[in-house]
Design an enzyme around this catalytic site. Structure first.
Site, PDB file in Angstrom:
ATOM      1  CE  LYS A  53      -3.833  -2.369   2.185  1.00  0.00           C
ATOM      2  NZ  LYS A  53      -4.415  -2.840   3.437  1.00  0.00           N
ATOM      3  CD  GLN A  97      -3.446  -4.262   6.675  1.00  0.00           C
ATOM      4  OE1 GLN A  97      -3.645  -3.211   6.067  1.00  0.00           O
ATOM      5  NE2 GLN A  97      -3.540  -5.432   6.088  1.00  0.00           N
ATOM      6  CG  ASP A 120      -9.654   0.434   5.088  1.00  0.00           C
ATOM      7  OD1 ASP A 120      -9.324  -0.067   4.003  1.00  0.00           O
ATOM      8  OD2 ASP A 120      -9.012   0.289   6.145  1.00  0.00           O
TER       9      ASP A 120
HETATM   10  N1  GUE Z   1      -7.890  -1.933   7.087  1.00  0.00           N
HETATM   11  C1  GUE Z   1      -7.650  -2.870   6.155  1.00  0.00           C
HETATM   12  N2  GUE Z   1      -7.899  -2.591   4.848  1.00  0.00           N
HETATM   13  C2  GUE Z   1      -7.652  -3.516   3.879  1.00  0.00           C
HETATM   14  O1  GUE Z   1      -7.878  -3.246   2.673  1.00  0.00           O
HETATM   15  C3  GUE Z   1      -7.117  -4.783   4.257  1.00  0.00           C
HETATM   16  C4  GUE Z   1      -6.886  -5.022   5.615  1.00  0.00           C
HETATM   17  N3  GUE Z   1      -7.173  -4.066   6.538  1.00  0.00           N
HETATM   18  N4  GUE Z   1      -6.378  -6.210   6.026  1.00  0.00           N
HETATM   19  C5  GUE Z   1      -5.975  -7.234   5.088  1.00  0.00           C
HETATM   20  C6  GUE Z   1      -6.766  -7.174   3.797  1.00  0.00           C
HETATM   21  C7  GUE Z   1      -6.124  -7.876   2.627  1.00  0.00           C
HETATM   22  N5  GUE Z   1      -5.908  -6.875   1.609  1.00  0.00           N
HETATM   23  C8  GUE Z   1      -5.249  -7.081   0.406  1.00  0.00           C
HETATM   24  C9  GUE Z   1      -4.983  -6.079  -0.488  1.00  0.00           C
HETATM   25  C10 GUE Z   1      -4.264  -6.314  -1.652  1.00  0.00           C
HETATM   26  C11 GUE Z   1      -3.799  -7.559  -1.957  1.00  0.00           C
HETATM   27  C12 GUE Z   1      -2.983  -7.767  -3.189  1.00  0.00           C
HETATM   28  O2  GUE Z   1      -2.534  -6.833  -3.816  1.00  0.00           O
HETATM   29  N6  GUE Z   1      -2.757  -9.017  -3.621  1.00  0.00           N
HETATM   30  C13 GUE Z   1      -1.916  -9.339  -4.753  1.00  0.00           C
HETATM   31  C14 GUE Z   1      -0.846 -10.346  -4.405  1.00  0.00           C
HETATM   32  C15 GUE Z   1      -0.064 -10.038  -3.168  1.00  0.00           C
HETATM   33  C16 GUE Z   1       0.842 -11.198  -2.775  1.00  0.00           C
HETATM   34  O3  GUE Z   1       1.599 -11.679  -3.638  1.00  0.00           O
HETATM   35  O4  GUE Z   1       0.776 -11.629  -1.608  1.00  0.00           O
HETATM   36  C17 GUE Z   1      -2.740  -9.959  -5.876  1.00  0.00           C
HETATM   37  O5  GUE Z   1      -3.818 -10.479  -5.610  1.00  0.00           O
HETATM   38  O6  GUE Z   1      -2.276  -9.931  -7.020  1.00  0.00           O
HETATM   39  C18 GUE Z   1      -4.079  -8.582  -1.090  1.00  0.00           C
HETATM   40  C19 GUE Z   1      -4.805  -8.338   0.067  1.00  0.00           C
HETATM   41  C20 GUE Z   1      -6.322  -5.671   2.100  1.00  0.00           C
HETATM   42  N7  GUE Z   1      -6.822  -5.773   3.337  1.00  0.00           N
END
Ligand code: GUE
Length: 287
Positions: A53, A97, A120
């Site tokens: 992020k 987070q 968020d």
């Molecule tokens: N307050 C809060 N806001 C959130 O938005 C929040 C949170 N807490 N806690 C955890 C989850 C999870 N999350 C992700 C965001 C992007 C990918 C992402 O970019 N994933 C990549 C791969 C990343 C990798 O390789 O591990 C993809 O799908 O291509 C994953 C998971 C946001 N979250």
């Protein structure tokens, strides 16, 4: 594979470019958009997400502050930090987070965030605004899913959407956004007796459960759009979604991959919400 891929990285690149242009314009006016990311504890997955992020902010020309605290941080201390960020004019978005350590009441912390900085979209005021169709921040993951449908030129009006999962951060707001976009919406969950009965009728399936292979080829109507919100690991440690991608991509018309689908779009919509918040702040200074 018969389904067309919905490329979350490609769409993110386009949308983040638009955010960067808006950020540059605001910065030229003397207002640099800023996001604060607060991380408590040492959950390894959270560390990776938070770093992604912050990196995305930098690439789009947004200012970002990462505040890291160890797991012993008290709830009172966290609430005091949130309050300080609420007052900070250089910060337009606050993201705490999740998950938080068990001794901290996550609801209480989220409700402490000023709704105008709730990028968020997790605050009850944001959820309420979404429910009644008022202006407010939309939760990033479902918002990103809607952008993906728009990207492929998909007309949601009159279509049947089946959302699997009823969480406050994905399932419920996803259902609201689809409803607002004139889809007929069914929400399925862990107590739904025959999931396939519903998914087989769906023009759009959103899988947001957090379990591998929740959706398999036999459960999908030919040509359907399948959006995979899942973030799971295979036995050999590879990232995978909730959808049996190999099977479902033989039947679906469109499908999002994991990785490279909904995940990057979640971060993109966080940037969009943050720039939106900064633009609103700039306007209220102008007046
Ligand atoms: N307050 C809060 N806001 C959130 O938005 C929040 C949170 N807490 N806690 C955890 C989850 C999870 N999350 C992700 C965001 C992007 C990918 C992402 O970019 N994933 C990549 C791969 C990343 C990798 O390789 O591990 C993809 O799908 O291509 C994953 C998971 C946001 N979250």
């Amino acid at each position: 594979m018969t389904a067309q891929l919905i490329d979350g990285n490609a769409l993110s690149k386009k949308l983040r470019g638009e955010v960067a242009a808006r950020a540059a314009a605001l910065t030229a006016q003397g207002l640099k958009p800023g996001l604060a990311v607060v991380l408590v504890g040492d959950n390894p997955a959270s560390q990776v997400y938070v770093r992604n992020k912050v990196k995305a902010c930098e690439e789009a020309g947004l200012h970002s502050v990462l505040e890291k605290y160890d797991a012993s941080l008290t709830e009172a201390a966290l609430l005091a930090r949130v309050d300080a960020l609420n007052q900070d004019p250089t910060i337009h978005g606050i993201l705490v987070q999740l998950p938080l350590p068990a001794h901290i009441d996550a609801h209480k912390v989220i409700e402490a965030i000023a709704p105008e900085k709730d990028v968020d979209g997790f605050h009850v005021a944001s959820a309420g605004a979404l429910m009644v169709g008022q202006e407010g921040f939309k939760p990033c993951t479902p918002y990103g899913c809607m952008k993906m449908l728009e990207y492929i030129g998909y007309e949601t009006r009159g279509k049947h959407a089946v959302v699997i999962g009823r969480s406050n951060i994905v399932g419920k707001p996803m259902a609201m956004l689809l409803l607002q976009a004139n889809a007929t919406v069914t929400v399925c969950h862990s107590a739904t007796p025959d999931l396939a009965h519903f998914t087989r009728q769906a023009d759009i399936v959103v899988a947001a459960v957090g379990k591998r292979n929740v959706l398999t080829a036999d459960m999908v109507k030919p040509g359907a759009v399948v959006l995979d919100v899942g973030m799971n690991r295979t036995d050999d440690g590879k990232l995978c979604g909730d959808v049996d991608f190999a099977g479902v991509s033989q039947v679906a018309g469109w499908i999002t991959p994991v990785p490279g689908g909904v995940g990057p779009m979640t971060i993109t919509m966080l940037l969009v919400n943050t720039i939106e918040s900064a633009e609103r702040a700039a306007q209220s200074v102008d007046r």
